[in-house]
Design a protein around this motif. Structure first.
Motif, PDB file in Angstrom:
ATOM      1  N   ILE A   1      55.648  73.213   4.941  1.00  0.00           N
ATOM      2  CA  ILE A   1      54.722  74.336   5.063  1.00  0.00           C
ATOM      3  C   ILE A   1      53.964  74.579   3.763  1.00  0.00           C
ATOM      4  O   ILE A   1      52.759  74.858   3.778  1.00  0.00           O
ATOM      5  N   VAL A   2      54.679  74.508   2.629  1.00  0.00           N
ATOM      6  CA  VAL A   2      54.082  74.727   1.304  1.00  0.00           C
ATOM      7  C   VAL A   2      54.379  73.476   0.470  1.00  0.00           C
ATOM      8  O   VAL A   2      55.362  73.415  -0.257  1.00  0.00           O
ATOM      9  N   PRO A   3      53.537  72.441   0.588  1.00  0.00           N
ATOM     10  CA  PRO A   3      53.824  71.175  -0.090  1.00  0.00           C
ATOM     11  C   PRO A   3      54.005  71.281  -1.608  1.00  0.00           C
ATOM     12  O   PRO A   3      54.722  70.485  -2.205  1.00  0.00           O
ATOM     13  N   SER A   4      53.405  72.277  -2.233  1.00  0.00           N
ATOM     14  CA  SER A   4      53.536  72.414  -3.694  1.00  0.00           C
ATOM     15  C   SER A   4      54.850  73.076  -4.110  1.00  0.00           C
ATOM     16  O   SER A   4      55.181  73.101  -5.292  1.00  0.00           O
ATOM     17  N   TRP A   5      55.614  73.608  -3.135  1.00  0.00           N
ATOM     18  CA  TRP A   5      56.850  74.311  -3.463  1.00  0.00           C
ATOM     19  C   TRP A   5      57.947  73.331  -3.872  1.00  0.00           C
ATOM     20  O   TRP A   5      58.090  72.251  -3.314  1.00  0.00           O
ATOM     21  N   SER A   6      58.714  73.712  -4.875  1.00  0.00           N
ATOM     22  CA  SER A   6      59.958  73.031  -5.227  1.00  0.00           C
ATOM     23  C   SER A   6      60.901  74.077  -5.789  1.00  0.00           C
ATOM     24  O   SER A   6      60.472  75.163  -6.189  1.00  0.00           O
ATOM     25  N   GLU A   7      62.181  73.772  -5.827  1.00  0.00           N
ATOM     26  CA  GLU A   7      63.155  74.735  -6.339  1.00  0.00           C
ATOM     27  C   GLU A   7      62.876  75.100  -7.790  1.00  0.00           C
ATOM     28  O   GLU A   7      63.174  76.209  -8.220  1.00  0.00           O
ATOM     29  N   SER A   8      62.292  74.189  -8.532  1.00  0.00           N
ATOM     30  CA  SER A   8      62.000  74.469  -9.934  1.00  0.00           C
ATOM     31  C   SER A   8      60.618  75.099 -10.126  1.00  0.00           C
ATOM     32  O   SER A   8      60.249  75.459 -11.233  1.00  0.00           O
ATOM     33  N   ASN A   9      59.856  75.226  -9.022  1.00  0.00           N
ATOM     34  CA  ASN A   9      58.500  75.760  -9.129  1.00  0.00           C
ATOM     35  C   ASN A   9      58.191  76.649  -7.928  1.00  0.00           C
ATOM     36  O   ASN A   9      57.515  76.232  -6.994  1.00  0.00           O
ATOM     37  N   THR A  10      58.700  77.872  -7.967  1.00  0.00           N
ATOM     38  CA  THR A  10      58.403  78.838  -6.918  1.00  0.00           C
ATOM     39  C   THR A  10      57.383  79.813  -7.481  1.00  0.00           C
ATOM     40  O   THR A  10      57.677  80.552  -8.417  1.00  0.00           O
ATOM     41  N   ARG A  11      56.190  79.779  -6.914  1.00  0.00           N
ATOM     42  CA  ARG A  11      55.117  80.674  -7.363  1.00  0.00           C
ATOM     43  C   ARG A  11      54.976  81.810  -6.353  1.00  0.00           C
ATOM     44  O   ARG A  11      54.699  81.574  -5.177  1.00  0.00           O
ATOM     45  N   PHE A  12      55.164  83.022  -6.828  1.00  0.00           N
ATOM     46  CA  PHE A  12      55.060  84.188  -5.952  1.00  0.00           C
ATOM     47  C   PHE A  12      53.705  84.222  -5.247  1.00  0.00           C
ATOM     48  O   PHE A  12      53.610  84.638  -4.087  1.00  0.00           O
ATOM     49  N   ALA A  13      52.677  83.755  -5.909  1.00  0.00           N
ATOM     50  CA  ALA A  13      51.331  83.757  -5.324  1.00  0.00           C
ATOM     51  C   ALA A  13      51.270  82.954  -4.018  1.00  0.00           C
ATOM     52  O   ALA A  13      50.437  83.239  -3.156  1.00  0.00           O
ATOM     53  N   ASP A  14      52.164  81.972  -3.847  1.00  0.00           N
ATOM     54  CA  ASP A  14      52.195  81.189  -2.610  1.00  0.00           C
ATOM     55  C   ASP A  14      52.728  81.993  -1.435  1.00  0.00           C
ATOM     56  O   ASP A  14      52.629  81.548  -0.283  1.00  0.00           O
ATOM     57  N   PHE A  15      53.313  83.164  -1.707  1.00  0.00           N
ATOM     58  CA  PHE A  15      53.992  83.926  -0.654  1.00  0.00           C
ATOM     59  C   PHE A  15      53.490  85.361  -0.513  1.00  0.00           C
ATOM     60  O   PHE A  15      53.760  86.009   0.489  1.00  0.00           O
ATOM     61  N   THR A  16      52.749  85.842  -1.491  1.00  0.00           N
ATOM     62  CA  THR A  16      52.373  87.262  -1.526  1.00  0.00           C
ATOM     63  C   THR A  16      51.605  87.732  -0.295  1.00  0.00           C
ATOM     64  O   THR A  16      51.838  88.833   0.196  1.00  0.00           O
ATOM     65  N   ASP A  17      50.716  86.917   0.243  1.00  0.00           N
ATOM     66  CA  ASP A  17      49.928  87.328   1.403  1.00  0.00           C
ATOM     67  C   ASP A  17      50.760  87.428   2.675  1.00  0.00           C
ATOM     68  O   ASP A  17      50.332  88.066   3.636  1.00  0.00           O
ATOM     69  N   GLY A  18      51.941  86.834   2.688  1.00  0.00           N
ATOM     70  CA  GLY A  18      52.760  86.832   3.897  1.00  0.00           C
ATOM     71  C   GLY A  18      53.943  87.788   3.873  1.00  0.00           C
ATOM     72  O   GLY A  18      54.800  87.718   4.759  1.00  0.00           O
ATOM     73  N   ILE A  19      53.995  88.687   2.908  1.00  0.00           N
ATOM     74  CA  ILE A  19      55.168  89.568   2.790  1.00  0.00           C
ATOM     75  C   ILE A  19      55.345  90.452   4.021  1.00  0.00           C
ATOM     76  O   ILE A  19      56.454  90.557   4.561  1.00  0.00           O
ATOM     77  N   ASP A  20      54.295  91.089   4.479  1.00  0.00           N
ATOM     78  CA  ASP A  20      54.414  91.963   5.649  1.00  0.00           C
ATOM     79  C   ASP A  20      54.882  91.175   6.869  1.00  0.00           C
ATOM     80  O   ASP A  20      55.764  91.629   7.614  1.00  0.00           O
ATOM     81  N   ALA A  21      54.307  90.012   7.072  1.00  0.00           N
ATOM     82  CA  ALA A  21      54.701  89.176   8.212  1.00  0.00           C
ATOM     83  C   ALA A  21      56.159  88.739   8.086  1.00  0.00           C
ATOM     84  O   ALA A  21      56.906  88.756   9.074  1.00  0.00           O
TER      85      ALA A  21
END
Length: 193
Positions: free
Chosen positions: A136-156
């Motif tokens: 779903i988020v190809p740039s995600w890794s355990e050593s690189n979690t960027r809050f910006a990748d998730f901020t728009d989906g918090i309510d959902a």
């Protein structure tokens, strides 16, 4: 005529700022720490995030030892590892605190998945959930979690997590996460005590 020499040093209600609530969040890994550190803001609650060394129970015990008047709430964000015995032990230990638990089954990465998609299918393992998150988020890794990748989906994510486990009574339901309760409190800035 008598002149008063007394002064009022207290603040009046006008212009007085509301004190920010404060949260201590202890978690088991960098992914969780990066996520919650990303939620810090100047206007929101004070958020202190720490990753103590040790296993799940050690993290909960550390949280219990750090309960104080300094924090309005102390939380542990942990994976259940699909382990009923471990989960029961974490719940027992947290009650000594009082410490709130944000448990995710099978792992925290499921919470991150819910920011992007509705997902109710069970996972065979934490690695299975992590693979799904990387799809779903190809740039995600355990050593690189960027809050910006998730901020728009918090309510959902909060809606989806609550729908999966509305009473929060089944911490081992696969998949499920109670992290939405912590996030809702952080976003409202409300005190937990």
């Amino acid at each position: 005529m008598k002149v008063s020499t007394e002064t009022r040093l207290g603040r009046n209600g006008r212009g007085a700022r509301k004190e920010r609530s404060s949260f201590l969040i202890l978690c088991e890994g960098k992914t969780e720490k990066d996520y919650f550190a990303g939620m810090r803001s100047r206007r929101g609650p004070q958020i202190d995030v720490d990753v103590p060394k040790g296993d799940h129970l050690s993290v909960v015990r550390e949280a219990v030892s750090r309960v104080s008047n300094e924090y309005d709430a102390v939380w542990c964000v942990l994976d259940t590892e699909l382990d009923e015995t471990l989960t029961a032990a974490m719940l027992r230990e947290a009650r000594r605190g009082p410490v709130e638990l944000g448990l995710s089954t099978p792992c925290f990465e499921f919470w991150l998945i819910l920011h992007h998609v509705d997902c109710a299918r069970p996972f065979q393992s934490a690695e299975d959930a992590k693979r799904k998150l990387r799809e779903i988020v190809p740039s995600w890794s355990e050593s690189n979690t960027r809050f910006a990748d998730f901020t728009d989906g918090i309510d959902a994510a909060c809606r989806r997590a609550q729908k999966l486990s509305p009473d929060s009574g089944e911490p081992l339901k696969n998949p499920s996460t109670g992290v939405w309760q912590l996030v809702a409190r952080l976003r409202s800035g409300s005190e937990a005590r």
